[in-house]
Design a protein around this motif. Structure first.
Motif, PDB file in Angstrom:
ATOM      1  N   LEU A  63     -25.730  17.101   4.599  1.00 43.33           N
ATOM      2  CA  LEU A  63     -25.749  16.363   5.864  1.00 43.33           C
ATOM      3  C   LEU A  63     -24.500  16.620   6.705  1.00 43.33           C
ATOM      4  N   LYS A  64     -23.542  17.326   6.126  1.00 42.47           N
ATOM      5  CA  LYS A  64     -22.272  17.601   6.800  1.00 42.47           C
ATOM      6  C   LYS A  64     -21.602  16.309   7.271  1.00 42.47           C
ATOM      7  N   SER A  65     -21.743  15.263   6.481  1.00 40.95           N
ATOM      8  CA  SER A  65     -21.150  13.971   6.824  1.00 40.95           C
ATOM      9  C   SER A  65     -19.869  13.762   6.031  1.00 40.95           C
ATOM     10  N   GLY A  66     -19.066  12.802   6.481  1.00 40.86           N
ATOM     11  CA  GLY A  66     -17.786  12.543   5.854  1.00 40.86           C
ATOM     12  C   GLY A  66     -17.919  11.890   4.496  1.00 40.86           C
ATOM     13  N   ASN A  67     -17.135  12.368   3.569  1.00 40.91           N
ATOM     14  CA  ASN A  67     -17.034  11.808   2.233  1.00 40.91           C
ATOM     15  C   ASN A  67     -15.568  11.570   1.916  1.00 40.91           C
ATOM     16  N   THR A  68     -15.336  10.818   0.876  1.00 39.68           N
ATOM     17  CA  THR A  68     -13.996  10.663   0.337  1.00 39.68           C
ATOM     18  C   THR A  68     -14.062  11.042  -1.127  1.00 39.68           C
ATOM     19  N   THR A  69     -13.138  11.891  -1.552  1.00 38.11           N
ATOM     20  CA  THR A  69     -13.064  12.304  -2.944  1.00 38.11           C
ATOM     21  C   THR A  69     -11.814  11.698  -3.553  1.00 38.11           C
ATOM     22  N   TYR A  70     -11.981  10.999  -4.666  1.00 36.13           N
ATOM     23  CA  TYR A  70     -10.873  10.404  -5.396  1.00 36.13           C
ATOM     24  C   TYR A  70     -10.625  11.209  -6.660  1.00 36.13           C
ATOM     25  N   MET A  71      -9.356  11.489  -6.935  1.00 36.86           N
ATOM     26  CA  MET A  71      -8.948  12.089  -8.206  1.00 36.86           C
ATOM     27  C   MET A  71      -8.106  11.039  -8.927  1.00 36.86           C
ATOM     28  N   ILE A  72      -8.566  10.667 -10.126  1.00 34.13           N
ATOM     29  CA  ILE A  72      -7.955   9.564 -10.859  1.00 34.13           C
ATOM     30  C   ILE A  72      -7.625  10.027 -12.275  1.00 34.13           C
ATOM     31  N   GLY A  73      -6.353   9.968 -12.633  1.00 35.05           N
ATOM     32  CA  GLY A  73      -5.944  10.196 -14.013  1.00 35.05           C
ATOM     33  C   GLY A  73      -5.870   8.841 -14.702  1.00 35.05           C
ATOM     34  N   ILE A  74      -6.612   8.671 -15.794  1.00 36.71           N
ATOM     35  CA  ILE A  74      -6.727   7.333 -16.397  1.00 36.71           C
ATOM     36  C   ILE A  74      -6.799   7.445 -17.924  1.00 36.71           C
ATOM     37  N   ASP A  75      -6.266   6.428 -18.608  1.00 38.76           N
ATOM     38  CA  ASP A  75      -6.370   6.378 -20.065  1.00 38.76           C
ATOM     39  C   ASP A  75      -7.834   6.239 -20.475  1.00 38.76           C
ATOM     40  N   ASP A  76      -8.150   6.782 -21.633  1.00 37.16           N
ATOM     41  CA  ASP A  76      -9.535   6.787 -22.116  1.00 37.16           C
ATOM     42  C   ASP A  76     -10.163   5.395 -22.129  1.00 37.16           C
ATOM     43  N   GLN A  77      -9.398   4.370 -22.517  1.00 38.07           N
ATOM     44  CA  GLN A  77      -9.977   3.031 -22.645  1.00 38.07           C
ATOM     45  C   GLN A  77     -10.295   2.380 -21.304  1.00 38.07           C
ATOM     46  N   ARG A  78      -9.821   2.945 -20.178  1.00 38.36           N
ATOM     47  CA  ARG A  78     -10.100   2.357 -18.860  1.00 38.36           C
ATOM     48  C   ARG A  78     -11.176   3.126 -18.081  1.00 38.36           C
ATOM     49  N   MET A 127      -6.592  10.917 -22.398  1.00 39.80           N
ATOM     50  CA  MET A 127      -6.530  10.767 -20.961  1.00 39.80           C
ATOM     51  C   MET A 127      -7.688  11.549 -20.346  1.00 39.80           C
ATOM     52  N   LYS A 128      -8.202  11.018 -19.252  1.00 43.88           N
ATOM     53  CA  LYS A 128      -9.314  11.648 -18.542  1.00 43.88           C
ATOM     54  C   LYS A 128      -8.957  11.820 -17.070  1.00 43.88           C
ATOM     55  N   LEU A 129      -9.597  12.795 -16.444  1.00 44.34           N
ATOM     56  CA  LEU A 129      -9.539  12.970 -15.000  1.00 44.34           C
ATOM     57  C   LEU A 129     -10.915  12.619 -14.464  1.00 44.34           C
ATOM     58  N   ILE A 130     -10.951  11.645 -13.570  1.00 47.18           N
ATOM     59  CA  ILE A 130     -12.204  11.263 -12.918  1.00 47.18           C
ATOM     60  C   ILE A 130     -12.152  11.778 -11.490  1.00 47.18           C
ATOM     61  N   ILE A 131     -13.148  12.544 -11.113  1.00 47.23           N
ATOM     62  CA  ILE A 131     -13.304  12.984  -9.729  1.00 47.23           C
ATOM     63  C   ILE A 131     -14.553  12.293  -9.206  1.00 47.23           C
ATOM     64  N   ALA A 132     -14.371  11.447  -8.186  1.00 47.38           N
ATOM     65  CA  ALA A 132     -15.473  10.660  -7.635  1.00 47.38           C
ATOM     66  C   ALA A 132     -15.627  10.976  -6.159  1.00 47.38           C
ATOM     67  N   ILE A 133     -16.824  11.374  -5.772  1.00 48.60           N
ATOM     68  CA  ILE A 133     -17.137  11.673  -4.375  1.00 48.60           C
ATOM     69  C   ILE A 133     -18.025  10.554  -3.863  1.00 48.60           C
ATOM     70  N   VAL A 134     -17.524   9.811  -2.875  1.00 49.45           N
ATOM     71  CA  VAL A 134     -18.261   8.676  -2.317  1.00 49.45           C
ATOM     72  C   VAL A 134     -18.360   8.839  -0.808  1.00 49.45           C
ATOM     73  N   GLN A 135     -19.321   8.163  -0.230  1.00 52.32           N
ATOM     74  CA  GLN A 135     -19.496   8.206   1.216  1.00 52.32           C
ATOM     75  C   GLN A 135     -18.352   7.447   1.881  1.00 52.32           C
TER      76      GLN A 135
END
Length: 109
Positions: free
Chosen positions: A37-52, A1-9
């Motif tokens: 830039l002090k602009s808005g972002n969205t951070t996603y925390m995703i727990g996912i199986d290795d194969q995905r 299992m992996k934890l993906i942390i993704a920061i997107v605009q």
């Protein structure tokens, strides 16, 4: 299992959320602010199986677009620089910053 942390605009977050829902990927969504830039972002925390993991990374890459925007740098308040005015400069923003980390244990209560 992996934890993906993704920061997107923020501009890309809605499309990415829709893709996660369609693919039955559960994500925790956090509102965050970027430092430069002090602009808005969205951070996603995703727990996912290795194969995905590659599937999720492809979705993030597809939804996260780079774009150019204008920003006005902070005004220099140094008294020796009279008449100095800050002019907008073009900067490239967007894309995504992603961290993939191994998870030793997962529990849901």
């Amino acid at each position: 299992m992996k934890l993906i942390i993704a920061i997107v605009q923020d501009k890309d977050a809605s499309q990415l959320s829709d893709q996660f829902i369609d693919a039955n990927i559960r994500a925790t969504k956090l509102s965050t602010t970027g430092g430069f830039l002090k602009s808005g972002n969205t951070t996603y925390m995703i727990g996912i199986d290795d194969q995905r993991v590659d599937e999720v990374l492809a979705m993030i890459k597809e939804a996260s677009h780079s774009r150019e925007e204008f920003m006005t740098p902070p005004v220099n308040l140094d008294a020796s620089m009279e008449g100095t005015t800050a002019y907008p400069v073009k900067v490239q923003v967007g894309g995504a910053t992603v961290f993939v980390m191994p998870i030793e244990k997962f529990q849901q209560f």
